[in-house]
Design an enzyme around this catalytic site. Structure first.
Site, short mmCIF file in Angstrom:
data_model
loop_
_atom_site.label_atom_id
_atom_site.label_comp_id
_atom_site.label_asym_id
_atom_site.label_seq_id
_atom_site.Cartn_x
_atom_site.Cartn_y
_atom_site.Cartn_z
N HIS A 88 0.95 -1.28 0.02
CA HIS A 88 -0.13 0.04 -0.04
C HIS A 88 0.77 1.19 -0.05
O HIS A 88 2.03 1.17 0.67
CB HIS A 88 -1.00 -0.13 1.28
CG HIS A 88 -0.40 0.08 2.43
ND1 HIS A 88 0.10 1.15 3.24
CD2 HIS A 88 -0.25 -0.99 3.39
CE1 HIS A 88 0.47 0.74 4.30
NE2 HIS A 88 0.42 -0.47 4.66
N ASP A 90 -0.31 4.40 1.15
CA ASP A 90 -0.51 5.31 2.17
C ASP A 90 0.30 5.13 3.36
O ASP A 90 0.60 3.84 3.56
CB ASP A 90 -1.85 5.38 2.47
CG ASP A 90 -2.66 4.01 2.93
OD1 ASP A 90 -1.94 3.16 2.54
OD2 ASP A 90 -3.46 3.96 4.01
N ASP A 121 6.26 0.25 7.39
CA ASP A 121 4.95 0.04 6.90
C ASP A 121 4.52 1.17 5.93
O ASP A 121 4.09 2.06 6.17
CB ASP A 121 4.11 0.28 8.04
CG ASP A 121 2.44 -0.17 7.68
OD1 ASP A 121 2.34 -0.74 6.93
OD2 ASP A 121 1.76 0.12 8.94
N GLU A 155 -4.92 1.63 2.86
CA GLU A 155 -4.84 0.47 3.70
C GLU A 155 -4.92 0.64 5.11
O GLU A 155 -5.68 -0.04 5.89
CB GLU A 155 -3.45 -0.34 3.54
CG GLU A 155 -3.51 -1.76 4.32
CD GLU A 155 -3.15 -1.69 5.61
OE1 GLU A 155 -3.38 -2.67 6.22
OE2 GLU A 155 -2.48 -0.93 6.15
N GLU A 156 -4.51 2.14 5.64
CA GLU A 156 -4.57 2.30 7.02
C GLU A 156 -6.04 2.69 7.28
O GLU A 156 -6.17 3.16 8.53
CB GLU A 156 -3.45 3.42 6.90
CG GLU A 156 -2.18 3.06 6.89
CD GLU A 156 -1.52 1.98 7.81
OE1 GLU A 156 -2.09 1.73 8.70
OE2 GLU A 156 -0.34 1.86 7.41
N GLU A 181 3.91 -6.75 3.74
CA GLU A 181 3.76 -6.00 5.31
C GLU A 181 4.92 -6.37 5.98
O GLU A 181 5.25 -7.35 6.08
CB GLU A 181 2.40 -6.01 5.80
CG GLU A 181 1.18 -5.55 5.26
CD GLU A 181 0.90 -4.15 5.86
OE1 GLU A 181 1.77 -3.73 6.55
OE2 GLU A 181 0.03 -3.77 5.24
ZN LIG Z 1 0.83 -1.30 6.35
#
Ligand SMILES: [Zn+2]
Length: 390
Positions: A88, A90, A121, A155-156, A181
């Protein structure tokens, strides 16, 4: 030379590290209401990179300013498979930059560690996936089937990026996914589920000096909070035990009385409504008080895949080949975009990527450079084992 060693030779350690740093230097915190604060710039960067490397690129406008970038190599012919390397774009907020020892979007490389928001992340995982897939193209090794790199938005928060992907042609034809991840490059076969529950306690508004004239929802909310550990114990009794995951938890995360859309908090006013959100059912009765609850998110179920799954076997072998060590198995303490892929498409997912599992969302987030390179090598070997060379 085997196809594996040909492709692995095209994974350049410095390039993986520098690509991670370049992605981290493009801030991509999503701030609702600010059209500049989205994933758009990092998505543009990923798109340009994938095009340069000769991928077929598809831009999916999930919502304005927030595109998924999908890069693919090859086609999925009858009897063949399509594998997704998922990341992801974001990142969560950096918080107060003054609390950081390294600038949050500086991507400082110090003693083998890259510092900054999104290093673990998960811009490093995304960079590793990009380089791993590009290495096949560079080595001239054609896979039987399709290898897809997905750089998804949101995703967050509500995971709208992956939900969108599941409704598109490239999403519907997926057979398996590696979620890149930060899990210390363990093969995570299970992920926890989550429900965000909002409890609304309705009382009766009154002057703070004359509580007998009203019914105070805040006192009731306090009893609700006190009931959380009991709820947690009940849940633990009914839930199956996992080898890799902690038992269920019930965590209060937000308290508001009155919530902003109902009124302004004032020291001399008993509000009519108070709310709390639990990261997980409870009712505490009192005359005149009404307790309602509703899920804030779409339920995310816990996920599990078996070790006998073709993807897991391909990855276990891949770790031995590419990292020259035995695979370590684990579980994801939260949910990921993989949760949605598993729920909506029913495909097997394994979460495996560089970075300490506890570091995401913290100040001074970092990733160890050698773990990022190891991840890229693991993705190469796993994709080759799963799809096989032509
Ligand atoms: Zn993540």
């Amino acid at each position: 030379m085997t196809a594996l060693s040909q492709v692995l030779r095209k994974v350049d350690a410095d390039e993986v590290v520098e690509l991670t740093r370049a992605l981290v230097r493009i801030p991509s915190v999503y701030r609702p209401g600010d059209p500049e604060a989205t994933e758009a710039r990092v998505a543009d960067f990923v798109e340009a990179w994938l095009r340069r490397e000769g991928f077929q690129v598809e831009i999916q406008p999930v919502v304005p300013g927030r595109p998924n970038v999908i890069g693919s190599l090859g086609e999925k012919r009858p009897g063949q498979k399509s594998l997704l390397l998922e990341g992801h774009t974001d990142v969560v907020t950096e918080g107060d930059p003054a609390e950081w020892s390294h600038p949050p979007f500086g991507a400082d490389l110090v003693d083998g560690r890259i510092y900054g928001r999104g290093t673990a992340d998960m811009k490093s995982g995304l960079a590793a996936a990009m380089v791993a897939a590009a290495a096949f193209k560079r080595a001239g090794v054609t896979l039987r089937g399709k290898l897809v790199v997905g750089a998804l938005v949101d995703e967050e928060d509500g995971m709208i990026g992956v939900r969108h992907l599941c409704d598109t042609a490239v999403g519907r034809e997926l057979d398996a996914a590696i979620i890149c991840e930060p899990e210390e490059n363990e093969l995570c076969l299970e992920q926890r589920g989550v429900v965000w529950a909002r409890f609304r306690v309705r009382g009766k508004m009154a002057h703070g000096a004359m509580p007998e004239a009203g019914i105070n929802p805040i006192a009731c909310l306090g009893r609700l909070l006190a009931a959380a550990p009991g709820l947690e114990r009940r849940l633990r009794k009914v839930c199956e035990r996992s080898r890799y995951l902690r038992p269920p938890t019930v965590t209060p995360t937000i308290i508001q009385g009155p919530p902003p859309r109902v009124g302004v908090p004032q020291s001399n006013v008993i509000p009519a409504v108070a709310e709390t959100t639990f990261d997980s059912d409870a009712a505490v009765g009192q005359p005149g008080i009404k307790v309602e609850w509703e899920p804030v998110n779409a339920f995310r179920l816990a996920t599990r895949v078996d070790r006998s799954e073709a993807l897991v076997e391909a990855m276990a072998r891949g770790v031995k080949q590419a990292a020259r060590r035995a695979p370590r198995y684990g579980g994801v303490p939260g949910s990921t975009d993989g949760t949605i892929l598993r729920m909506q498409l029913g495909i097997p997912i394994v979460t495996c990527g560089p970075g300490d599992r506890l570091i995401p969302h913290q100040v001074d987030e970092f990733v160890a450079a050698d773990q990022v390179v190891e991840a890229a090598r693991i993705y190469v070997a796993s994709a080759l084992n799963y799809l096989e060379a032509e």
